[in-house]
Design an enzyme around this catalytic site. Structure first.
Site, PDB file in Angstrom:
ATOM      1  N   ASN A   1       1.338   1.379  14.886  1.00  0.00           N
ATOM      2  CA  ASN A   1       0.420   0.431  14.237  1.00  0.00           C
ATOM      3  C   ASN A   1       0.544   0.408  12.713  1.00  0.00           C
ATOM      4  OD1 ASN A   1      -0.821   2.973  14.034  1.00  0.00           O
ATOM      5  ND2 ASN A   1      -2.858   2.068  13.953  1.00  0.00           N
ATOM      6  N   TYR A   2       1.101   1.468  12.125  1.00  0.00           N
ATOM      7  CA  TYR A   2       1.408   1.500  10.687  1.00  0.00           C
ATOM      8  C   TYR A   2       2.766   2.174  10.540  1.00  0.00           C
ATOM      9  CZ  TYR A   2      -3.242   0.363   8.662  1.00  0.00           C
ATOM     10  OH  TYR A   2      -4.396  -0.260   8.250  1.00  0.00           O
TER      11      TYR A   2
ATOM     12  N   GLU B   1      -2.736  13.534  12.700  1.00  0.00           N
ATOM     13  CA  GLU B   1      -3.759  12.491  12.568  1.00  0.00           C
ATOM     14  C   GLU B   1      -3.743  11.698  13.861  1.00  0.00           C
ATOM     15  OE1 GLU B   1      -5.867  12.512  10.263  1.00  0.00           O
ATOM     16  OE2 GLU B   1      -4.908  13.692   8.703  1.00  0.00           O
TER      17      GLU B   1
ATOM     18  N   ARG C   1      -6.316   0.032  15.284  1.00  0.00           N
ATOM     19  CA  ARG C   1      -6.418   0.974  14.155  1.00  0.00           C
ATOM     20  C   ARG C   1      -7.187   2.196  14.629  1.00  0.00           C
ATOM     21  NH1 ARG C   1     -10.106  -1.216  11.200  1.00  0.00           N
ATOM     22  NH2 ARG C   1      -9.806   0.141   9.407  1.00  0.00           N
ATOM     23  N   CYS C   2      -6.715   3.358  14.198  1.00  0.00           N
ATOM     24  CA  CYS C   2      -7.432   4.579  14.603  1.00  0.00           C
ATOM     25  C   CYS C   2      -8.867   4.523  14.111  1.00  0.00           C
ATOM     26  CB  CYS C   2      -6.724   5.812  14.057  1.00  0.00           C
ATOM     27  SG  CYS C   2      -6.586   5.824  12.271  1.00  0.00           S
TER      28      CYS C   2
ATOM     29  N   ARG D   1       0.843  -1.204   0.000  1.00  0.00           N
ATOM     30  CA  ARG D   1       0.000   0.000   0.000  1.00  0.00           C
ATOM     31  C   ARG D   1       0.881   1.259   0.000  1.00  0.00           C
ATOM     32  NH1 ARG D   1      -4.500   1.314   4.709  1.00  0.00           N
ATOM     33  NH2 ARG D   1      -5.133   3.350   3.947  1.00  0.00           N
TER      34      ARG D   1
ATOM     35  N   ASP E   1      10.361  16.376  22.320  1.00  0.00           N
ATOM     36  CA  ASP E   1      10.152  17.816  22.502  1.00  0.00           C
ATOM     37  C   ASP E   1      11.276  18.614  21.855  1.00  0.00           C
ATOM     38  OD1 ASP E   1       8.015  17.016  23.914  1.00  0.00           O
ATOM     39  OD2 ASP E   1       8.557  17.978  25.817  1.00  0.00           O
TER      40      ASP E   1
HETATM   41  P1  NAP Z   1       1.914   7.638  20.348  1.00  0.00           P
HETATM   42  O1  NAP Z   1       2.289   7.014  21.613  1.00  0.00           O
HETATM   43  O2  NAP Z   1       1.267   8.970  20.380  1.00  0.00           O
HETATM   44  O3  NAP Z   1       3.260   7.701  19.470  1.00  0.00           O
HETATM   45  C1  NAP Z   1       3.245   8.180  18.143  1.00  0.00           C
HETATM   46  C2  NAP Z   1       4.612   8.711  17.783  1.00  0.00           C
HETATM   47  O4  NAP Z   1       4.884   9.881  18.555  1.00  0.00           O
HETATM   48  C3  NAP Z   1       5.748   7.738  18.092  1.00  0.00           C
HETATM   49  O5  NAP Z   1       6.705   7.815  17.059  1.00  0.00           O
HETATM   50  C4  NAP Z   1       6.311   8.290  19.387  1.00  0.00           C
HETATM   51  O6  NAP Z   1       7.643   7.956  19.620  1.00  0.00           O
HETATM   52  C5  NAP Z   1       6.178   9.769  19.123  1.00  0.00           C
HETATM   53  N1  NAP Z   1       6.268  10.612  20.319  1.00  0.00           N
HETATM   54  C6  NAP Z   1       6.032  10.289  21.606  1.00  0.00           C
HETATM   55  N2  NAP Z   1       6.230  11.365  22.401  1.00  0.00           N
HETATM   56  C7  NAP Z   1       6.603  12.385  21.585  1.00  0.00           C
HETATM   57  C8  NAP Z   1       6.939  13.747  21.793  1.00  0.00           C
HETATM   58  N3  NAP Z   1       6.946  14.290  23.001  1.00  0.00           N
HETATM   59  N4  NAP Z   1       7.258  14.493  20.736  1.00  0.00           N
HETATM   60  C9  NAP Z   1       7.264  13.967  19.496  1.00  0.00           C
HETATM   61  N5  NAP Z   1       6.957  12.684  19.226  1.00  0.00           N
HETATM   62  C10 NAP Z   1       6.624  11.904  20.262  1.00  0.00           C
HETATM   63  O7  NAP Z   1       0.939   6.707  19.483  1.00  0.00           O
HETATM   64  P2  NAP Z   1       1.070   5.158  19.167  1.00  0.00           P
HETATM   65  O8  NAP Z   1       0.809   4.411  20.423  1.00  0.00           O
HETATM   66  O9  NAP Z   1       2.327   4.890  18.414  1.00  0.00           O
HETATM   67  O10 NAP Z   1      -0.126   4.953  18.135  1.00  0.00           O
HETATM   68  C11 NAP Z   1      -1.438   4.691  18.549  1.00  0.00           C
HETATM   69  C12 NAP Z   1      -2.272   5.939  18.515  1.00  0.00           C
HETATM   70  O11 NAP Z   1      -2.159   6.562  17.246  1.00  0.00           O
HETATM   71  C13 NAP Z   1      -3.745   5.670  18.696  1.00  0.00           C
HETATM   72  O12 NAP Z   1      -4.300   6.660  19.513  1.00  0.00           O
HETATM   73  C14 NAP Z   1      -4.303   5.769  17.274  1.00  0.00           C
HETATM   74  O13 NAP Z   1      -5.667   6.078  17.211  1.00  0.00           O
HETATM   75  C15 NAP Z   1      -3.445   6.824  16.713  1.00  0.00           C
HETATM   76  N6  NAP Z   1      -3.392   6.724  15.253  1.00  0.00           N
HETATM   77  C16 NAP Z   1      -4.074   7.630  14.520  1.00  0.00           C
HETATM   78  C17 NAP Z   1      -4.087   7.532  13.140  1.00  0.00           C
HETATM   79  C18 NAP Z   1      -4.824   8.521  12.282  1.00  0.00           C
HETATM   80  O14 NAP Z   1      -4.532   8.562  11.095  1.00  0.00           O
HETATM   81  N7  NAP Z   1      -5.765   9.294  12.799  1.00  0.00           N
HETATM   82  C19 NAP Z   1      -3.377   6.511  12.517  1.00  0.00           C
HETATM   83  C20 NAP Z   1      -2.671   5.596  13.308  1.00  0.00           C
HETATM   84  C21 NAP Z   1      -2.692   5.715  14.688  1.00  0.00           C
HETATM   85  P3  NAP Z   1       7.992   6.768  20.623  1.00  0.00           P
HETATM   86  O15 NAP Z   1       7.448   5.553  19.999  1.00  0.00           O
HETATM   87  O16 NAP Z   1       9.457   6.830  20.675  1.00  0.00           O
HETATM   88  O17 NAP Z   1       7.351   7.090  21.933  1.00  0.00           O
HETATM   89  O1  G3H Z   2      -4.691   3.527  12.436  1.00  0.00           O
HETATM   90  C1  G3H Z   2      -5.014   4.434  11.681  1.00  0.00           C
HETATM   91  C2  G3H Z   2      -4.900   4.298  10.231  1.00  0.00           C
HETATM   92  O2  G3H Z   2      -4.888   5.552   9.598  1.00  0.00           O
HETATM   93  C3  G3H Z   2      -6.041   3.461   9.751  1.00  0.00           C
HETATM   94  O3  G3H Z   2      -5.878   3.120   8.440  1.00  0.00           O
HETATM   95  O4  G3H Z   2      -8.261   2.534   8.035  1.00  0.00           O
HETATM   96  O5  G3H Z   2      -6.500   1.877   6.419  1.00  0.00           O
HETATM   97  O6  G3H Z   2      -6.627   0.767   8.653  1.00  0.00           O
HETATM   98  P1  G3H Z   2      -6.872   2.002   7.855  1.00  0.00           P
END
Ligand code: NAP
Ligand code: G3H
Length: 502
Positions: free
Chosen positions: A167-168, A263, A296-297, A116, A228
């Site tokens: 997750n991606y 996102e 997945r978000c 993808r 940060d």
């Molecule tokens: P996360 O804990 O927020 O981490 C995301 C990224 O941010 C990681 O690379 C993390 O690095 C980094 N990060 C952490 N603290 C930071 C800071 N102070 N400054 C800059 N970057 C920092 O999220 P996750 O657990 O990886 O992913 C799950 C979340 O993502 C869920 O809430 C999901 O819904 C959301 N998500 C949203 C979408 C969308 O398109 N809307 C898509 C996918 C996932 P480290 O890993 O080193 O901590």
């Molecule tokens: O986890 C968040 C991703 O943006 C979701 O993508 O709907 O293709 O699984 P997807």
């Protein structure tokens, strides 16, 4: 299986380096962060926590290369992305296998995440043909004439910081890198610490297809340690981030006036009206709720069914859920591990809270290692945490409703606003409900999802800022440059010539 030339990217076959100015380097921190397979805890690799000095250096290099990349013709930047897409496809199996090991994604989904990403690179390259500016004549405003002409075209922003989620980790860094490079920016990528290894391969891929040294760079390390410093750094011109709402909001505070594309999390609700097509609805809910174990978000995170359909819907959703295979991601089981034991404990806490407050357990609520059995809860009420919090795990709450108004109220009360779903045969009513939902996208008779990747993808409220999607991301990663021509005498001269010719 094709071998990826990995000798340069790591030391001793396990310790990955970081990537700066076209070279793989060891950090002066002298430390390592281990990446373990969430399914069996096997060590998959180590990455280095880079120091603040290394952050400074990487950003300095990215800045020094802004001019070189901006001046590279657009067709050459597009060609590089096309070649990268081909290489990503060629390497999709080994990359998918590594991805499966580091984040526990079922092997077929892991390979799909890679292919993808190649499609996004190709489509981004293709969209270079559609990039255009506009010309506006001034005479629409009183006091101005046609001789005042504004010409607008788009220019890059400078250095884009691309941060992806666990997750991606390949796809949601790739979907930022491609538009950033096409628009003429240089890039600093920071992969997630839980799942950095596959994304590190962008360094090899982009180097092989001719991206000049210093245009694309990768820094590794924990967000809590360097996040940060990176986001607040004056050398970063724009941040494209996917991750949790908590970190996204924090980043917005730290980043100052930098443009942001965020996102974030979601709590997508599926409103099921009595006349919904049962089979289609069941299929969408089960796959929407439980793909990649709910991590997945856009997962279906709440079901809001009307009284006429709820019992048969619950029965069929349960039947289909019980058919899901559970276990080893390398055997492509439907349900695999959650990313960490902390996440399992969080999910358990949400279930315990709901059961304590009177929810009915339909199936699941069982854990082995990091694997959580798909769990369905009925009679969930709005005083329960699971009605509002994002589990990021395989838990599906049914919140029974008795009117479309109530469904809209519960949907909109969420702090999130990613997507919403309506299942019904009454398209007029669906359209009316869609108007009321405070989300980025409403799906009618389909599960919530980000793709196809040229669609706009965005969240309202705590779910995000700005719009992702191929042409939208390119727009977010560039800005208009306006040149105004003041041709005050030219028009009059033309008119005079016309009179003389007569
Ligand atoms: P996360 O804990 O927020 O981490 C995301 C990224 O941010 C990681 O690379 C993390 O690095 C980094 N990060 C952490 N603290 C930071 C800071 N102070 N400054 C800059 N970057 C920092 O999220 P996750 O657990 O990886 O992913 C799950 C979340 O993502 C869920 O809430 C999901 O819904 C959301 N998500 C949203 C979408 C969308 O398109 N809307 C898509 C996918 C996932 P480290 O890993 O080193 O901590
Ligand atoms: O986890 C968040 C991703 O943006 C979701 O993508 O709907 O293709 O699984 P997807």
């Amino acid at each position: 299986m094709i071998d990826i030339p990995e000798s340069s990217i790591m030391k001793d076959g396990i310790n990955y380096k970081y990537y700066i100015n076209g070279k793989w380097e060891e950090s002066n921190s002298g430390k390592l962060i281990s990446v373990h397979n969430p399914y069996n805890n096997e060590l998959v690799g180590n990455v280095q926590p880079c120091t603040k000095e290394e952050v400074d250096n990487i950003i300095k290099i990215a800045r020094e290369n802004i001019d070189c990349w901006r001046e590279t013709p657009l067709n050459e930047r597009a060609e590089v992305l096309n070649k990268a897409a081909d290489l990503i496809v060629e390497w999709s199996k080994p990359l998918g296998y590594l991805l499966m090991k580091e984040i526990g994604k079922p092997i077929n989904s892991a390979i799909s995440e890679i292919t993808r990403t190649a499609e996004i690179f190709k489509a981004t390259a293709d969209s270079s043909l559609q990039l255009s500016g506009e010309t506006i004549l001034g005479d629409a405003f009183e006091g101005f004439s046609k001789e005042k002409v504004s010409m607008t075209y788009r220019v890059p922003l400078g250095v884009i910081l691309c941060i992806g989620p666990f997750n991606y980790p390949f796809n949601l860094t790739g979907s930022k890198i491609a538009p950033a490079l096409l628009a003429g920016n240089t890039v600093v990528m920071k992969p997630p610490t839980q799942g950095p290894l596959t994304a590190l391969h962008f360094g090899i891929i982009l180097e092989k297809v001719g991206v000049p040294p210093g245009v694309f760079n990768i820094i590794t390390g924990r967000g809590s340690e360097i996040g940060d410093y990176l986001t607040n750094h004056p050398g970063i011109d724009m941040i494209a981030f996917t991750g949790s709402s908590k970190i996204g909001k924090h980043l917005a505070k730290v980043a100052g006036m930098k443009p942001l594309l965020l996102e974030l999390g979601g709590k997508d609700a599926a409103i099921i009206l009595d006349d919904a097509d049962l089979d289609n609805t069941v299929k969408a809910i089960v796959s929407g709720a439980f793909s990649y174990s709910g991590q997945r978000c856009t997962a279906v995170k709440r079901v809001l069914p009307m009284p006429g359909i709820v019992d048969k819907l619950l029965r069929k959703v349960t039947e289909e859920t019980l058919k899901l295979s559970i276990g080893d991601p390398s055997e492509n089981k439907n349900i695999g591990p959650l990313i960490s034991s902390e996440q399992c404990e969080y999910v358990q806490g949400l279930i315990d809270d709901a059961l304590k407050k009177g929810a009915t357990l339909i199936c699941g609520n069982k854990r082995e290692g990091n694997i959580f059995w798909p769990t369905i809860l009925d009679n969930v009420t709005t005083d329960m945490r699971i009605a509002w919090e994002e589990p990021f795990g395989p838990v599906l709450p049914f919140i029974r409703i008795n009117s479309a108004e109530k469904a809209i109220e519960i949907s909109n009360k969420s702090e999130y606003g990613l997507q919403g779903m309506i299942f019904t045969d009454n398209i007029d009513l669906a359209f009316n409900i869609a108007q009321e939902l405070e989300v980025g996208t409403v799906q009618i008779n389909g599960k919530s999802a980000r793709g196809p990747d040229h669609f706009p993808f965005l969240g309202t409220k705590s779910s995000g800022l700005g719009t992702q999607g191929i042409k939208y991301s390119i727009e977010a990663m560039s800005r208009p440059k306006v040149v105004v021509m003041n041709l005050s005498e030219r028009g009059k001269l033309v008119k005079q010539c016309f009179v003389l010719d007569k």
